[in-house]
Design an enzyme around this catalytic site. Structure first.
Site, PDB file in Angstrom:
ATOM      1  N   GLY A  48       0.792  -1.232   0.000  1.00 13.07           N
ATOM      2  CA  GLY A  48       0.000   0.000   0.000  1.00 13.07           C
ATOM      3  C   GLY A  48       0.818   1.272   0.000  1.00 13.07           C
ATOM      4  CB  CYS A  52      -3.131  -8.126  -2.522  1.00 14.90           C
ATOM      5  SG  CYS A  52      -2.401  -6.525  -2.075  1.00 14.90           S
ATOM      6  CB  CYS A  90      -6.680  -4.047   3.427  1.00 15.24           C
ATOM      7  SG  CYS A  90      -5.069  -4.856   3.634  1.00 15.24           S
ATOM      8  CB  THR A  91      -6.848  -9.575   1.845  1.00 16.87           C
ATOM      9  OG1 THR A  91      -5.473  -9.261   1.601  1.00 16.87           O
ATOM     10  CG2 THR A  91      -7.625  -9.517   0.536  1.00 16.87           C
ATOM     11  CG  HIS A  92      -3.073  -7.689   5.877  1.00 13.59           C
ATOM     12  ND1 HIS A  92      -2.788  -7.576   4.536  1.00 13.59           N
ATOM     13  CD2 HIS A  92      -1.953  -8.205   6.464  1.00 13.59           C
ATOM     14  CE1 HIS A  92      -1.546  -7.995   4.315  1.00 13.59           C
ATOM     15  NE2 HIS A  92      -1.021  -8.387   5.466  1.00 13.59           N
TER      16      HIS A  92
END
EC number: 5.1.1.3
Length: 275
Positions: free
Chosen positions: A55, A85, A196-198
Site C-alpha cells: 500500500g 490483495c 484490505c485482505t488483512h
C-alpha cells in the site's frame, strides 16, 4: 530451504493447484474462504513479505512484483490465479491478464456495490491502504456504484504491519484501529468496507468497537464464488481430495511459518521465494 527456481510451465488439468498471493498474510483470509467454498481444490500460497506493505509502494513496483509472482505460479502449473490483495489488484491485475489472457484470474476490489446497497444512513466508510484509495480502479468503483451515497475513506497506515506479526488483540493495535474507526462513526457510517485482505482478521476487535447496527463487508467470500464460477466454466473443478497447501515467503520462511497458527492456518512447510 534453498530458493525455489521457476519451472517451465506445466499443462494444468482439473487436479492442478490454484495459486493465491498477497503482499503478506492478509490473503490467508481469502484462502480460508476458498477452502470453505472449494474444499477439493489444492492451493499454493505466496506471501511477498519481503516487500510489504504494498500500500505504500509505487504502482510500477507493484506491477513488477505481480508479474514476477504470476510467472512463478504459471511455471508451477497453477490452473488459476487469485490476486488476494486489493492494492495488487488495483495496480497489477490488468497487466497479468494481458500477459496471460487465457488464464482464469480473480482479483480483489473493495465491496463498494454491496455496501452502497446495504447502507441505511446513506453513508459508507472504507478502511483501506493508501494505495487502494488513491487508485484509478477504486475511483471508478465509486463513480459506478456509489453516486447516490456518501463515502468516507480512511487510510490505515500501520495496521498491515501489526497484523503481519500475528498481533490481533494488543493495546497498540486496539488504539490504532480505534483512531481509524472514530471518523467513520462520527460521519454516521452504518456500513464499513474492509478494503484490505488483512483487515478481516480484525473483525472480532471491530465488533467490540462498533455498534451492533454497523455492517462490516469484505469480499473474500465473493472472490471464492467467482473462482468457483471460472473453474466451472473452464471445466477445471477438482474432484479432490485436496493436497496440503504449499506456502512460499519472500521474507524469512520461519517467520511466516510461526504466524500461520495465529491466523487459523495449519502449520506447514514454508519455502523461500527469492525473485
Amino acid at each position: 530451504m534453498p530458493d525455489i527456481p521457476v519451472s517451465q510451465p506445466v499443462n494444468p488439468g482439473c487436479d492442478a493447484p490454484v495459486g493465491v498471493f498477497d503482499s503478506g498474510v492478509g490473503g490467508l483470509s481469502v484462502l480460508n474462504e476458498i477452502r470453505q467454498t472449494l474444499p477439493n481444490e489444492s492451493l499454493l500460497y505466496l506471501a511477498d513479505c519481503g516487500h510489504i506493505p504494498y500500500g505504500e509502494k509505487t504502482p510500477e513496483f507493484i506491477i513488477e512484483r505481480c508479474l514476477i509472482i504470476a510467472d512463478f505460479f504459471h511455471g508451477q502449473g497453477a490452473k488459476a490465479l487469485v490476486v488476494a490483495c486489493n492494492t495488487a489488484t488495483a495496480a497489477g491485475v490488468a497487466h497479468i491478464r494481458q500477459r496471460y489472457p487465457d488464464w482464469p484470474i480473480v482479483g480483489m476490489e473493495p465491496a463498494v456495490k454491496p455496501a452502497a446497497e446495504a447502507t441505511r444512513s446513506g453513508v459508507v466508510g472504507v478502511l483501506a491502504t493508501t494505495g487502494t484509495l488513491q487508485s484509478a480502479r477504486f475511483a471508478a468503483l465509486l463513480d459506478r456504484f456509489a453516486s447516490d451515497v456518501s463515502v468516507v475513506t480512511q487510510p490505515c497506515p500501520g495496521l498491515v504491519e501489526l497484523i503481519e506479526t500475528g498481533d490481533l488483540v494488543s493495546p497498540q493495535i486496539r488504539q490504532l484501529l480505534q483512531r481509524y474507526v472514530e471518523p467513520l462513526l462520527a460521519a454516521r457510517c452504518d456500513t464499513i468496507i474492509l478494503g484490505c485482505t488483512h483487515y478481516p482478521f480484525l473483525k472480532p476487535l471491530l465488533r467490540e468497537m462498533l455498534p451492533a447496527s454497523v455492517t462490516l463487508i469484505d469480499t473474500g467470500a465473493a472472490v471464492a464464488r467467482q473462482l468457483q464460477r471460472l473453474l466451472s466454466r473452464s471445466g477445471l473443478l477438482a474432484s479432490g481430495p485436496a493436497r496440503d497447501t504449499l506456502y512460499w515467503s519472500s521474507d524469512i520462511p520461519d517467520n511466516f511459518g510461526k504466524i500461520l497458527p495465529f491466523l487459523s492456518q495449519m502449520s506447514g512447510n514454508v519455502r523461500s521465494f527469492r525473485l
